[in-house]
Design a protein around this motif. Sequence first.
Motif, PDB file in Angstrom:
ATOM      1  N   VAL A  15     -29.158 -12.785  35.206  1.00 24.79           N
ATOM      2  CA  VAL A  15     -27.826 -12.331  35.615  1.00 24.79           C
ATOM      3  C   VAL A  15     -27.023 -12.064  34.649  1.00 24.79           C
ATOM      4  N   PRO A  16     -26.797 -11.026  34.052  1.00 27.26           N
ATOM      5  CA  PRO A  16     -26.224 -10.551  32.835  1.00 27.26           C
ATOM      6  C   PRO A  16     -24.682 -10.541  32.942  1.00 27.26           C
ATOM      7  N   MET A  17     -24.178 -10.868  31.705  1.00 24.94           N
ATOM      8  CA  MET A  17     -22.677 -10.472  31.455  1.00 24.94           C
ATOM      9  C   MET A  17     -22.326  -9.098  30.937  1.00 24.94           C
ATOM     10  N   PRO A  18     -21.798  -8.095  31.818  1.00 21.77           N
ATOM     11  CA  PRO A  18     -21.833  -6.709  31.392  1.00 21.77           C
ATOM     12  C   PRO A  18     -20.887  -6.675  30.306  1.00 21.77           C
ATOM     13  N   ALA A  19     -21.179  -5.921  29.439  1.00 26.15           N
ATOM     14  CA  ALA A  19     -20.192  -5.331  28.419  1.00 26.15           C
ATOM     15  C   ALA A  19     -20.081  -3.903  28.166  1.00 26.15           C
ATOM     16  N   PRO A  20     -18.988  -3.535  27.451  1.00 26.72           N
ATOM     17  CA  PRO A  20     -18.944  -2.024  27.340  1.00 26.72           C
ATOM     18  C   PRO A  20     -19.909  -1.826  26.086  1.00 26.72           C
ATOM     19  N   SER A  21     -20.541  -0.397  26.085  1.00 21.17           N
ATOM     20  CA  SER A  21     -21.706  -0.144  25.255  1.00 21.17           C
ATOM     21  C   SER A  21     -21.074   0.476  23.828  1.00 21.17           C
ATOM     22  N   ILE A  22     -19.791   0.549  23.974  1.00 15.63           N
ATOM     23  CA  ILE A  22     -19.116   0.987  22.518  1.00 15.63           C
ATOM     24  C   ILE A  22     -18.841  -0.184  21.837  1.00 15.63           C
ATOM     25  N   THR A  23     -18.903   0.133  20.424  1.00 13.75           N
ATOM     26  CA  THR A  23     -19.146  -0.949  19.263  1.00 13.75           C
ATOM     27  C   THR A  23     -17.790  -1.673  19.564  1.00 13.75           C
ATOM     28  N   ASP A  24     -18.041  -3.167  19.427  1.00 13.79           N
ATOM     29  CA  ASP A  24     -17.057  -4.018  19.724  1.00 13.79           C
ATOM     30  C   ASP A  24     -16.046  -4.318  18.501  1.00 13.79           C
ATOM     31  N   ILE A  25     -16.630  -3.824  17.179  1.00 15.67           N
ATOM     32  CA  ILE A  25     -15.918  -4.071  16.030  1.00 15.67           C
ATOM     33  C   ILE A  25     -14.982  -3.007  15.871  1.00 15.67           C
ATOM     34  N   ALA A  26     -13.543  -3.210  15.735  1.00 16.01           N
ATOM     35  CA  ALA A  26     -12.560  -2.230  15.142  1.00 16.01           C
ATOM     36  C   ALA A  26     -12.030  -2.334  14.154  1.00 16.01           C
ATOM     37  N   PRO A  27     -11.514  -1.274  13.431  1.00 12.41           N
ATOM     38  CA  PRO A  27     -10.609  -1.463  12.223  1.00 12.41           C
ATOM     39  C   PRO A  27      -9.427  -1.645  12.583  1.00 12.41           C
ATOM     40  N   LEU A  28      -8.642  -2.822  12.510  1.00 10.32           N
ATOM     41  CA  LEU A  28      -7.246  -3.322  12.964  1.00 10.32           C
ATOM     42  C   LEU A  28      -6.506  -3.187  11.909  1.00 10.32           C
ATOM     43  N   TYR A  29      -5.147  -2.660  12.148  1.00 15.79           N
ATOM     44  CA  TYR A  29      -4.407  -2.567  10.909  1.00 15.79           C
ATOM     45  C   TYR A  29      -2.889  -3.076  11.264  1.00 15.79           C
ATOM     46  N   ARG A  30      -2.118  -3.515  10.496  1.00 13.64           N
ATOM     47  CA  ARG A  30      -0.771  -3.938  10.640  1.00 13.64           C
ATOM     48  C   ARG A  30       0.147  -2.589  10.708  1.00 13.64           C
TER      49      ARG A  30
END
Length: 562
Positions: free
Chosen positions: A218-233
């Motif tokens: 039984v899987p834990m679903p996740a979005p298929s889009i990259t989960d690494i985002a460039p976060l900025y202040r």
Amino acid sequence: MTPNAAPTSAGPSRRSFLASTAVVTAAVAGGMPLLAACGGEQEDRKEGATSGKEARKLLPAFVASSVVTPDLPAKNGSASGFTRAIPAAELKTSVPAKLGSGGALQVMSPFWGTPPKGDNPYYKAMNEAVGVQVTWQNQDGVTYDQKLGAVLASDTVPDVVVVPGWNLMGRIPSAINAKFADLGPYLSGDKVKDYPNLAAVPTEAWQRGIFGGQLRAVPMPAPSITDIAPLYRKDLLDEEGWTPPTSPDEFLSWAKEATDARSKRWACDDMKWTAFNVFGVLSGSDKALWWNLEDGKLVNRVETDAYLEALEWTRKLYAAKVVHPDAVQGKAGGEAGNRFTAGEVLVYNQNISDWWGKTAEQRTQRDDFEMAAFDIFGADGGDPTLWAVQPANIFTFISRKATEQQVKDFLALCNFCAAPYGTKEFMLTAYGVEGTDYTIEDGLPVKTTQGINEVNGAYDYTGNPAPYIAYPDLPDVTRGMVEWQQRMGAFTKKSSFFGLTVTEPNRWSNLADDFEQLEDDVVRGRKKISDVQQAVSDWRARGGDGLRDWYRKLLDDNGTAK
């Protein structure tokens, strides 16, 4: 998630997408070592993957949930979004009848922190609601790979076992095929309709639950889009009148302007993960995703010009001294977020969930803190080419020795825990017992100290709905995260082995282990691009070309899951 490493966020969980006044973070160790052999189960191992027509016979039918309508529907592979808390009077019911028989199950899972006592009110309420008496065998998440290897090598395996995708190394896949039950007779095709919440799990996620030619997880679903985002202040950039850069050259130019070492302000932290996305490098989050069929030839990510270009651009950032000195020394991971919130770093890349986590953390101290994620640009400043990540990366199995009733009780548990946001089942699973584990404050559920300690890292793994984001305490952040995923999803492609759980032959299982360290050495100026090119040649000679042939045969025989 970093390539070839465990997550750096607190215990990976869909429940992290929840409102809470407390932000709990815990660093998880990096790349996991290979495990000792799991005993005489090799005859049950099936290398490769199951896709195409064979997979379609195994997969559950998909029936989208209509119980609750999200404020922000999923689009382009994104999560759906919920921007408000649902009042108790409006909560829906997704499990109208108790499906559990009252039987007992032992569940082994990773846990980050101090596990709660087994007789706490939350566990008792869940057991009563589901109709299954669960006993948790929580294990230290940092050393879970070691415990998992030892347990699967023994003759005594708990009824239910959680296996994170980053632990699928060494002999673990062999043990999975040998130790765990086939769920196909209970879930394949229309059979899944007995468990409506599981029927609403996306097909792509279920595809990842096929191991050794059978639907075992039984899987834990996740979005298929990259989960690494460039976060900025955003607050600090707005203060200076800066807008986020829109090309690699513009980023470097801006970074030089923004960096002021005397004032202890640097433009960025290590940006390698973002660089891979900017230059269109194949995903490094799963070994099978390193490969893609291009112009009739199967190509590995480390063989591409894009891979070298990404490393070279990141090296330029380090050479220009716009990267925080602690990152130069390799002090990355969770510390990067602390440098970010302290204002010493203006941009860092991390799991997009940090957008909420850091905002919620900082808003308890100051109202003017604001962060965001800028859109990933392409190598030429145009649209990027992004590559999908796997749509599930945590799996839960039940023992092959389980009785039919135990399997049904297991699925009853999973179905309850997969209840969507906005339901009574979700509230119990995610928040626990009202008045004990949480209270309602200004219309929002807020966990008590007891709830923070007890409603954490357990039922997260035994069933999950389709991917969603729900931060009703910060609705603008929820909207920002979902809309970022939707925009980036428009530029996301699926590589040849997307959606497949591939078991590589053991003789090649550690073939690429040295590349991540080499990447870090190159961007910091300790090694050269020519060293990467030589490493690629060595990789091909030591088995890379043989592995390519193996993957190509897998593709020719089975097709893709796309």
